[in-house]
Enzyme design. Sequence first.
Site, mmCIF file in Angstrom:
data_model
loop_
_atom_site.group_PDB
_atom_site.id
_atom_site.type_symbol
_atom_site.label_atom_id
_atom_site.label_comp_id
_atom_site.label_asym_id
_atom_site.label_seq_id
_atom_site.Cartn_x
_atom_site.Cartn_y
_atom_site.Cartn_z
ATOM 1 C CG ASP A 168 50.383 8.371 -20.669
ATOM 2 O OD1 ASP A 168 49.437 7.771 -20.150
ATOM 3 O OD2 ASP A 168 50.338 8.828 -21.826
ATOM 4 N N GLY A 200 54.557 12.157 -23.828
ATOM 5 C CA GLY A 200 53.581 13.104 -23.304
ATOM 6 C C GLY A 200 53.523 13.040 -21.784
ATOM 7 N NE ARG A 208 43.782 3.081 -21.626
ATOM 8 C CZ ARG A 208 43.686 1.749 -21.531
ATOM 9 N NH1 ARG A 208 42.498 1.173 -21.502
ATOM 10 N NH2 ARG A 208 44.778 1.013 -21.454
ATOM 11 C CD GLN A 257 52.177 -0.273 -22.950
ATOM 12 O OE1 GLN A 257 53.229 -0.224 -23.575
ATOM 13 N NE2 GLN A 257 51.489 0.829 -22.657
ATOM 14 N N GLY A 305 48.886 4.127 -31.295
ATOM 15 C CA GLY A 305 47.901 4.393 -32.340
ATOM 16 C C GLY A 305 46.607 5.006 -31.830
ATOM 17 C CB VAL A 334 47.064 17.991 -26.383
ATOM 18 C CG1 VAL A 334 46.018 18.634 -27.271
ATOM 19 C CG2 VAL A 334 48.471 18.376 -26.830
ATOM 20 C CG HIS A 385 48.842 10.067 -30.433
ATOM 21 N ND1 HIS A 385 47.519 9.699 -30.370
ATOM 22 C CD2 HIS A 385 49.493 9.239 -29.588
ATOM 23 C CE1 HIS A 385 47.389 8.682 -29.540
ATOM 24 N NE2 HIS A 385 48.570 8.379 -29.046
HETATM 25 P P1 AMP Z 1 49.714 6.258 -26.413
HETATM 26 O O1 AMP Z 1 49.423 5.992 -27.847
HETATM 27 O O2 AMP Z 1 48.496 6.543 -25.589
HETATM 28 O O3 AMP Z 1 50.637 5.234 -25.794
HETATM 29 O O4 AMP Z 1 50.520 7.621 -26.385
HETATM 30 C C1 AMP Z 1 51.687 7.807 -27.155
HETATM 31 C C2 AMP Z 1 52.395 9.030 -26.642
HETATM 32 O O5 AMP Z 1 51.532 10.155 -26.735
HETATM 33 C C3 AMP Z 1 52.771 8.896 -25.152
HETATM 34 O O6 AMP Z 1 54.055 9.486 -24.934
HETATM 35 C C4 AMP Z 1 51.680 9.672 -24.466
HETATM 36 O O7 AMP Z 1 52.069 10.208 -23.221
HETATM 37 C C5 AMP Z 1 51.434 10.776 -25.474
HETATM 38 N N1 AMP Z 1 50.099 11.349 -25.262
HETATM 39 C C6 AMP Z 1 48.938 10.665 -25.119
HETATM 40 N N2 AMP Z 1 47.919 11.521 -24.871
HETATM 41 C C7 AMP Z 1 48.462 12.769 -24.857
HETATM 42 C C8 AMP Z 1 47.928 14.075 -24.642
HETATM 43 N N3 AMP Z 1 46.636 14.280 -24.401
HETATM 44 N N4 AMP Z 1 48.790 15.117 -24.699
HETATM 45 C C9 AMP Z 1 50.109 14.925 -24.946
HETATM 46 N N5 AMP Z 1 50.660 13.726 -25.159
HETATM 47 C C10 AMP Z 1 49.857 12.650 -25.105
#
Ligand code: AMP
Length: 304
Positions: free
Chosen positions: A150, A147, A187, A61, A31, A176, A37
Amino acid sequence: MKIIREPHEMQQTALTLRDKAIRIGLVPTMGAFHDGHVSLMRRAKQENDVCVVSLFVNPLQFNDPSDFERYPRDEAADLEIARTVGVDILFMPSAAAMYPPDAQTFVEVTRVSQPLCGRHRPGHFRGVATVVAKLLMITLPRRVYFGLKDYQQCRVVAQMARDLYFPPDLVFCPTVREADGLAMSSRNARLSPEERRAAVVLPRSLELAQELFAAGETNPAVIRERVHGQLMTEPLAEVEYVEVVDAQTLEPITEITQPALVAIAAHFGRTRLIDSVVLTPPRPEPEPSAPDPLDISDVPGRAK
Ligand code: AMP
């Protein structure tokens, strides 16, 4: 957009769709949506019949409970963004549903979970692997989107999927970035204006790594030192690690002859950010091959 909170209801819905040969694309998230995202959601929509986004801040996690408490959450804004993008199903389970008190099964990916973030966040990738495994079994996707921001998470999930014969295709999507190069992250919302300005040192130091590599530097220790030096120029950055490792195994290397990952983690105040880039050596020019003595295609008068 349908909102589903119960894992069994989600799984029943997924089974019904699968019986009708309707392909699901899953985007697992925690989220606080941003354009990173959204890029995954759009791709999942394009490449599948139904786009399912899971929104679950996974307690398993977070090695630090206060980090879990402070993790950005904005359900109202997330619903709005998901609706605008055209997400079909938003799966928002509770922690109690995902981890009932009698749960006893966890997924642990060994070697590739150990270095980099794994070294600094004990149990983190066990939490990631476990929740991704559950989400895949609950939503039964044809494809699942992650993404590359990570990067180690992508490697851990890929290893798990391979080891356990998980059926969906894994799709890894480019990072992105904000206009100044900072990788988008939920964050980032926690940074003060000064910390936000300082955080640009992360992409700058990765650009330095790319420049050095493009100029012919293939010694990982040299690149690591220079990147570290660049990070240290920013007083608000508290460096957690800088590593240059094999991009596939995440193990140490002595020279960059295969794709290498430059990975960094740094704290800006109470906010921990990560970023990375892959350095890919150019393929060597193929040796000009000797003419094939049996090749008669150019002999005048022969049928081609
Ligand atoms: P998170 O909500 O941070 O766990 O991210 C959810 C998904 O979005 C994960 O697969 C992340 O790697 C991806 N994600 C987060 N930030 C980015 C970004 N800046 N560019 C591309 N994908 C992202």
